[in-house]
Write an enzyme that holds these catalytic residues in place. Structure first.
Site, PDB file in Angstrom:
ATOM      1  N   LYS A   1      25.970  -4.413  -1.665  1.00 48.90           N
ATOM      2  CA  LYS A   1      27.612  -4.405  -1.912  1.00 48.90           C
ATOM      3  C   LYS A   1      28.374  -3.755  -0.894  1.00 48.90           C
ATOM      4  CE  LYS A   1      26.807  -3.184  -6.577  1.00 48.90           C
ATOM      5  NZ  LYS A   1      27.083  -2.261  -7.515  1.00 48.90           N
TER       6      LYS A   1
ATOM      7  N   ARG B   1       0.714  -1.114   0.058  1.00 47.81           N
ATOM      8  CA  ARG B   1      -0.013   0.159   0.032  1.00 47.81           C
ATOM      9  C   ARG B   1       0.809   1.062  -0.098  1.00 47.81           C
ATOM     10  NH1 ARG B   1      -2.784  -3.876   1.773  1.00 47.81           N
ATOM     11  NH2 ARG B   1      -0.820  -4.529   2.559  1.00 47.81           N
ATOM     12  N   THR B   2       1.833   1.326   0.838  1.00 43.74           N
ATOM     13  CA  THR B   2       2.379   2.556   0.955  1.00 43.74           C
ATOM     14  C   THR B   2       3.155   2.966  -0.039  1.00 43.74           C
ATOM     15  OG1 THR B   2       2.627   1.976   3.255  1.00 43.74           O
ATOM     16  CG2 THR B   2       3.902   3.789   2.599  1.00 43.74           C
TER      17      THR B   2
ATOM     18  N   HIS C   1       4.835   5.678  11.460  1.00 40.02           N
ATOM     19  CA  HIS C   1       4.187   5.639  10.058  1.00 40.02           C
ATOM     20  C   HIS C   1       3.105   6.651   9.990  1.00 40.02           C
ATOM     21  CE1 HIS C   1       3.149   3.934   6.414  1.00 40.02           C
ATOM     22  NE2 HIS C   1       2.808   2.766   6.842  1.00 40.02           N
TER      23      HIS C   1
ATOM     24  N   ARG D   1      11.383   3.848   3.592  1.00 37.33           N
ATOM     25  CA  ARG D   1      10.802   2.809   4.530  1.00 37.33           C
ATOM     26  C   ARG D   1      12.111   2.228   4.949  1.00 37.33           C
ATOM     27  NH1 ARG D   1       5.575  -1.181   4.498  1.00 37.33           N
ATOM     28  NH2 ARG D   1       4.716   0.603   4.967  1.00 37.33           N
TER      29      ARG D   1
HETATM   30  N1   CP Z   1      -0.319  -0.042   5.755  1.00 37.69           N
HETATM   31  C1   CP Z   1       0.771  -0.460   5.434  1.00 37.69           C
HETATM   32  O1   CP Z   1       1.852   0.331   5.881  1.00 37.69           O
HETATM   33  O2   CP Z   1       0.906  -1.312   4.247  1.00 37.69           O
HETATM   34  P1   CP Z   1       2.154  -1.679   3.619  1.00 37.69           P
HETATM   35  O3   CP Z   1       3.139  -2.434   4.323  1.00 37.69           O
HETATM   36  O4   CP Z   1       1.502  -2.632   2.355  1.00 37.69           O
HETATM   37  O5   CP Z   1       2.732  -0.362   2.828  1.00 37.69           O
END
Ligand code: CP
Length: 309
Positions: free
Chosen positions: A88, A59-60, A137, A109
Protein backbone atom coordinates in the site's frame (compact mmCIF):
# COMPACT_ATOMS: atom_id res chain seq x y z
CA UNK A 1 36.76 -15.65 26.84
CA UNK A 2 33.14 -15.29 25.64
CA UNK A 3 32.52 -12.64 22.97
CA UNK A 4 30.02 -9.85 23.35
CA UNK A 5 26.97 -11.41 21.69
CA UNK A 6 23.97 -10.21 23.65
CA UNK A 7 21.78 -7.80 21.67
CA UNK A 8 24.16 -7.82 18.71
CA UNK A 9 23.22 -7.13 15.08
CA UNK A 10 24.46 -9.54 12.38
CA UNK A 11 24.98 -7.58 9.16
CA UNK A 12 28.18 -8.91 7.58
CA UNK A 13 30.42 -11.90 8.27
CA UNK A 14 33.23 -9.35 8.57
CA UNK A 15 31.62 -8.15 11.82
CA UNK A 16 32.98 -11.32 13.46
CA UNK A 17 36.46 -12.33 14.53
CA UNK A 18 37.80 -15.81 14.17
CA UNK A 19 37.50 -16.28 17.94
CA UNK A 20 33.84 -15.28 17.86
CA UNK A 21 33.14 -17.65 14.97
CA UNK A 22 34.85 -20.48 16.84
CA UNK A 23 32.74 -19.71 19.89
CA UNK A 24 29.60 -19.81 17.74
CA UNK A 25 30.66 -23.15 16.23
CA UNK A 26 31.17 -24.69 19.68
CA UNK A 27 27.66 -23.60 20.65
CA UNK A 28 26.31 -24.98 17.35
CA UNK A 29 28.04 -28.31 18.04
CA UNK A 30 26.34 -28.52 21.38
CA UNK A 31 22.97 -27.51 19.84
CA UNK A 32 23.37 -30.24 17.21
CA UNK A 33 24.12 -32.82 19.90
CA UNK A 34 21.12 -31.76 21.97
CA UNK A 35 18.89 -31.94 18.86
CA UNK A 36 20.14 -35.45 18.11
CA UNK A 37 19.55 -36.50 21.71
CA UNK A 38 16.12 -34.80 21.85
CA UNK A 39 16.96 -32.71 24.90
CA UNK A 40 16.93 -29.09 23.73
CA UNK A 41 16.61 -26.54 26.53
CA UNK A 42 13.78 -24.02 25.85
CA UNK A 43 16.16 -21.11 26.46
CA UNK A 44 14.07 -18.61 24.50
CA UNK A 45 10.63 -19.39 25.91
CA UNK A 46 8.45 -16.29 25.81
CA UNK A 47 10.57 -14.56 23.12
CA UNK A 48 9.27 -13.57 19.70
CA UNK A 49 11.40 -13.53 16.54
CA UNK A 50 10.15 -11.53 13.53
CA UNK A 51 10.92 -13.04 10.12
CA UNK A 52 10.68 -10.19 7.64
CA UNK A 53 11.27 -11.83 4.27
CA UNK A 54 10.66 -9.43 1.39
CA UNK A 55 12.36 -11.95 -0.97
CA UNK A 56 11.72 -15.69 -1.49
CA UNK A 57 13.48 -18.18 0.77
CA UNK A 58 13.17 -21.80 1.78
CA UNK A 59 16.20 -22.56 3.93
CA UNK A 60 16.93 -19.26 5.64
CA UNK A 61 13.37 -18.47 6.68
CA UNK A 62 12.34 -21.99 7.66
CA UNK A 63 15.57 -22.87 9.46
CA UNK A 64 15.37 -19.63 11.48
CA UNK A 65 11.76 -20.51 12.26
CA UNK A 66 12.73 -24.06 13.25
CA UNK A 67 15.66 -22.78 15.32
CA UNK A 68 13.43 -20.31 17.17
CA UNK A 69 10.74 -22.92 17.85
CA UNK A 70 13.22 -25.57 18.97
CA UNK A 71 14.44 -23.07 21.57
CA UNK A 72 10.88 -22.35 22.74
CA UNK A 73 10.47 -18.95 21.01
CA UNK A 74 7.53 -17.94 18.82
CA UNK A 75 7.80 -16.37 15.37
CA UNK A 76 5.81 -13.76 13.48
CA UNK A 77 6.44 -12.51 9.97
CA UNK A 78 5.85 -12.77 6.29
CA UNK A 79 7.46 -14.47 3.32
CA UNK A 80 6.78 -11.76 0.75
CA UNK A 81 6.41 -7.99 0.79
CA UNK A 82 3.19 -8.46 -1.22
CA UNK A 83 1.32 -9.64 1.86
CA UNK A 84 2.28 -6.54 3.87
CA UNK A 85 1.34 -2.88 3.84
CA UNK A 86 4.47 -2.23 1.75
CA UNK A 87 2.04 -3.05 -1.09
CA UNK A 88 0.00 0.00 0.00
CA UNK A 89 3.06 2.21 -0.09
CA UNK A 90 4.42 1.81 3.46
CA UNK A 91 8.20 2.03 3.61
CA UNK A 92 10.45 -0.82 4.72
CA UNK A 93 11.69 1.57 7.44
CA UNK A 94 8.17 1.93 8.91
CA UNK A 95 7.66 -1.81 8.67
CA UNK A 96 10.85 -2.37 10.67
CA UNK A 97 9.67 0.17 13.30
CA UNK A 98 6.52 -1.90 13.78
CA UNK A 99 8.40 -5.19 14.04
CA UNK A 100 10.79 -3.60 16.52
CA UNK A 101 7.85 -2.91 18.81
CA UNK A 102 6.37 -6.42 18.41
CA UNK A 103 9.38 -8.74 18.54
CA UNK A 104 12.65 -9.39 20.41
CA UNK A 105 14.75 -9.80 17.25
CA UNK A 106 14.25 -9.28 13.53
CA UNK A 107 15.59 -11.42 10.68
CA UNK A 108 15.33 -9.51 7.40
CA UNK A 109 15.83 -10.51 3.76
CA UNK A 110 15.47 -8.01 0.95
CA UNK A 111 16.69 -7.48 -2.60
CA UNK A 112 18.12 -4.11 -1.58
CA UNK A 113 21.78 -3.88 -0.59
CA UNK A 114 22.15 -2.18 2.78
CA UNK A 115 18.59 -2.99 3.88
CA UNK A 116 19.73 -4.96 6.93
CA UNK A 117 22.09 -2.18 7.97
CA UNK A 118 19.28 0.34 7.60
CA UNK A 119 16.98 -1.90 9.67
CA UNK A 120 19.65 -2.16 12.37
CA UNK A 121 19.93 1.62 12.49
CA UNK A 122 16.15 1.93 12.94
CA UNK A 123 15.50 -0.96 15.31
CA UNK A 124 16.52 -1.12 18.94
CA UNK A 125 16.24 -4.92 18.87
CA UNK A 126 18.91 -7.08 17.24
CA UNK A 127 18.68 -7.34 13.45
CA UNK A 128 20.01 -10.38 11.58
CA UNK A 129 20.71 -10.10 7.88
CA UNK A 130 19.09 -13.02 6.04
CA UNK A 131 20.48 -11.73 2.73
CA UNK A 132 20.52 -8.22 1.26
CA UNK A 133 20.68 -8.13 -2.52
CA UNK A 134 24.05 -9.22 -3.85
CA UNK A 135 25.90 -7.97 -0.79
CA UNK A 136 25.89 -10.18 2.33
CA UNK A 137 24.49 -13.43 3.68
CA UNK A 138 26.42 -13.76 6.94
CA UNK A 139 24.50 -16.60 8.56
CA UNK A 140 24.94 -18.69 5.39
CA UNK A 141 28.71 -18.17 5.66
CA UNK A 142 28.57 -19.27 9.31
CA UNK A 143 26.78 -22.47 8.26
CA UNK A 144 29.28 -23.04 5.44
CA UNK A 145 32.34 -22.71 7.67
CA UNK A 146 30.71 -24.81 10.37
CA UNK A 147 30.05 -27.57 7.82
CA UNK A 148 33.65 -27.51 6.53
CA UNK A 149 34.94 -27.63 10.12
CA UNK A 150 32.61 -30.53 10.95
CA UNK A 151 33.36 -32.61 7.83
CA UNK A 152 37.06 -31.81 7.31
CA UNK A 153 38.02 -31.29 10.96
CA UNK A 154 39.49 -27.85 10.21
CA UNK A 155 39.07 -24.74 8.08
CA UNK A 156 42.74 -23.72 7.82
CA UNK A 157 45.16 -25.29 5.36
CA UNK A 158 42.59 -26.44 2.78
CA UNK A 159 42.28 -25.68 -0.94
CA UNK A 160 38.90 -24.10 -1.67
CA UNK A 161 37.48 -24.03 -5.21
CA UNK A 162 34.60 -21.59 -5.46
CA UNK A 163 32.45 -21.96 -8.56
CA UNK A 164 29.76 -19.93 -10.26
CA UNK A 165 28.37 -16.47 -9.78
CA UNK A 166 31.01 -14.83 -7.61
CA UNK A 167 29.96 -11.30 -8.50
CA UNK A 168 26.22 -11.18 -7.76
CA UNK A 169 26.00 -14.19 -5.44
CA UNK A 170 25.81 -13.01 -1.83
CA UNK A 171 26.41 -16.51 -0.40
CA UNK A 172 29.62 -16.91 -2.41
CA UNK A 173 30.75 -13.40 -1.51
CA UNK A 174 30.11 -13.95 2.20
CA UNK A 175 31.90 -17.32 2.04
CA UNK A 176 34.97 -15.73 0.41
CA UNK A 177 34.94 -12.96 3.02
CA UNK A 178 34.56 -15.54 5.82
CA UNK A 179 37.74 -17.27 4.63
CA UNK A 180 39.68 -14.07 5.43
CA UNK A 181 39.16 -14.98 9.10
CA UNK A 182 41.11 -18.23 8.52
CA UNK A 183 44.23 -19.41 6.71
CA UNK A 184 43.26 -21.46 3.67
CA UNK A 185 46.06 -23.06 1.66
CA UNK A 186 44.63 -21.26 -1.40
CA UNK A 187 41.38 -20.24 -3.10
CA UNK A 188 40.62 -21.10 -6.74
CA UNK A 189 37.85 -19.26 -8.56
CA UNK A 190 35.89 -20.79 -11.43
CA UNK A 191 33.49 -18.40 -13.12
CA UNK A 192 32.70 -16.74 -16.42
CA UNK A 193 34.78 -13.53 -16.73
CA UNK A 194 31.70 -11.34 -16.11
CA UNK A 195 31.06 -13.09 -12.80
CA UNK A 196 34.48 -12.87 -11.14
CA UNK A 197 34.54 -11.64 -7.51
CA UNK A 198 34.14 -7.90 -7.05
CA UNK A 199 37.39 -5.90 -6.65
CA UNK A 200 36.64 -4.95 -3.03
CA UNK A 201 36.29 -8.64 -2.15
CA UNK A 202 39.59 -9.52 -3.83
CA UNK A 203 41.26 -6.64 -2.02
CA UNK A 204 40.19 -8.09 1.34
CA UNK A 205 41.59 -11.51 0.35
CA UNK A 206 44.89 -9.85 -0.56
CA UNK A 207 44.97 -7.91 2.72
CA UNK A 208 44.46 -11.20 4.56
CA UNK A 209 47.44 -12.69 2.64
CA UNK A 210 45.33 -15.39 0.99
CA UNK A 211 46.58 -16.71 -2.36
CA UNK A 212 43.95 -16.96 -5.08
CA UNK A 213 43.88 -17.92 -8.73
CA UNK A 214 41.45 -18.66 -11.57
CA UNK A 215 41.09 -22.06 -13.22
CA UNK A 216 38.94 -24.26 -15.39
CA UNK A 217 36.38 -26.34 -13.51
CA UNK A 218 38.21 -29.64 -14.23
CA UNK A 219 41.52 -28.35 -12.82
CA UNK A 220 39.86 -26.77 -9.79
CA UNK A 221 38.03 -30.01 -8.96
CA UNK A 222 41.32 -31.91 -9.14
CA UNK A 223 43.08 -29.53 -6.71
CA UNK A 224 40.27 -28.88 -4.24
CA UNK A 225 39.57 -30.12 -0.72
CA UNK A 226 36.30 -28.16 -0.69
CA UNK A 227 34.29 -27.40 -3.83
CA UNK A 228 31.80 -24.58 -3.16
CA UNK A 229 29.33 -24.41 -6.04
CA UNK A 230 26.78 -21.62 -6.54
CA UNK A 231 23.88 -20.85 -8.82
CA UNK A 232 24.05 -18.13 -11.47
CA UNK A 233 21.81 -15.47 -9.90
CA UNK A 234 19.35 -14.76 -12.71
CA UNK A 235 17.33 -12.36 -10.55
CA UNK A 236 20.34 -10.10 -9.89
CA UNK A 237 21.54 -9.59 -13.45
CA UNK A 238 21.04 -5.98 -14.50
CA UNK A 239 20.64 -7.18 -18.12
CA UNK A 240 18.74 -10.44 -18.93
CA UNK A 241 20.79 -10.81 -22.15
CA UNK A 242 23.95 -11.06 -20.04
CA UNK A 243 22.35 -13.86 -18.00
CA UNK A 244 21.53 -15.77 -21.19
CA UNK A 245 25.21 -15.61 -22.20
CA UNK A 246 26.50 -17.28 -19.02
CA UNK A 247 23.71 -19.59 -17.81
CA UNK A 248 24.68 -23.25 -17.71
CA UNK A 249 28.35 -22.38 -18.23
CA UNK A 250 29.59 -25.05 -15.83
CA UNK A 251 28.21 -28.29 -14.39
CA UNK A 252 29.54 -30.55 -11.65
CA UNK A 253 28.66 -34.12 -12.55
CA UNK A 254 29.35 -37.49 -10.98
CA UNK A 255 31.54 -38.48 -13.92
CA UNK A 256 33.64 -35.32 -13.53
CA UNK A 257 34.11 -36.08 -9.82
CA UNK A 258 34.94 -39.74 -10.52
CA UNK A 259 37.56 -38.67 -13.03
CA UNK A 260 39.16 -35.77 -11.14
CA UNK A 261 38.18 -35.38 -7.47
CA UNK A 262 40.05 -36.46 -4.36
CA UNK A 263 38.17 -39.12 -2.44
CA UNK A 264 37.90 -36.78 0.57
CA UNK A 265 36.63 -33.77 -1.43
CA UNK A 266 33.44 -32.23 -0.02
CA UNK A 267 31.00 -30.51 -2.39
CA UNK A 268 29.07 -27.64 -0.81
CA UNK A 269 26.31 -25.49 -2.27
CA UNK A 270 24.23 -22.94 -0.35
CA UNK A 271 21.21 -24.05 -2.45
CA UNK A 272 18.87 -23.68 -4.24
CA UNK A 273 20.59 -25.34 -7.19
CA UNK A 274 19.31 -25.23 -10.72
CA UNK A 275 21.52 -27.40 -12.94
CA UNK A 276 25.05 -26.66 -11.73
CA UNK A 277 25.30 -29.94 -9.78
CA UNK A 278 23.65 -32.92 -11.42
CA UNK A 279 21.41 -35.10 -9.27
CA UNK A 280 23.66 -38.14 -9.69
CA UNK A 281 26.11 -36.47 -7.26
CA UNK A 282 23.49 -36.54 -4.47
CA UNK A 283 24.14 -40.09 -3.32
CA UNK A 284 27.95 -39.93 -3.44
CA UNK A 285 30.41 -39.45 -0.56
CA UNK A 286 31.35 -36.07 -2.07
CA UNK A 287 27.92 -34.56 -1.51
CA UNK A 288 27.83 -32.31 1.55
CA UNK A 289 25.18 -29.77 0.56
CA UNK A 290 22.30 -31.47 2.31
CA UNK A 291 24.31 -31.72 5.54
CA UNK A 292 25.16 -28.04 5.04
CA UNK A 293 21.45 -27.14 4.69
CA UNK A 294 20.54 -29.21 7.75
CA UNK A 295 23.27 -27.46 9.75
CA UNK A 296 21.26 -24.24 9.26
CA UNK A 297 19.16 -25.20 12.26
CA UNK A 298 21.85 -25.79 14.94
CA UNK A 299 23.97 -22.86 13.72
CA UNK A 300 20.98 -20.48 13.79
CA UNK A 301 19.91 -21.90 17.17
CA UNK A 302 23.38 -21.10 18.50
CA UNK A 303 23.26 -17.61 17.05
CA UNK A 304 19.78 -16.82 18.42
CA UNK A 305 20.64 -18.16 21.86
CA UNK A 306 23.88 -16.16 22.02
CA UNK A 307 22.16 -12.95 20.90
CA UNK A 308 18.98 -13.34 22.97
CA UNK A 309 20.10 -15.73 25.71
N1 CP B 1 20.83 -20.65 1.03
C1 CP B 1 19.74 -19.85 1.03
O1 CP B 1 19.80 -18.66 1.38
O2 CP B 1 18.60 -20.47 0.66
P1 CP B 1 17.16 -19.80 0.62
O3 CP B 1 17.20 -18.74 -0.44
O4 CP B 1 16.20 -20.91 0.33
O5 CP B 1 16.93 -19.18 1.97
Amino acid sequence: MEGNWRGRDVISILDFTREELEELFKHAESMKKSLEEGRVEKKLKGRIIALAFFEPSTRTRLSFETAAKRLGADTIGFSSGFSTSVEKGETIADTIRMLDSYADAIVIRSKYEGSALLAAEIAGKPVINGGDGKQHHPTQAMIDLYTVRELKGRIDGLVYAIVGDLRYGRAATSFILALTRYQPESVIFVSPPQLKPRPEVLMLLEEAGIRYSYARLEDAVEAADVLYVTRIQKERFPDPAEYEKVKGSYRVTRSLLEEKAKRELKVLHPLPRVDEITHDVDDTEWQAYFTQAANGVPVRMALLSLILG
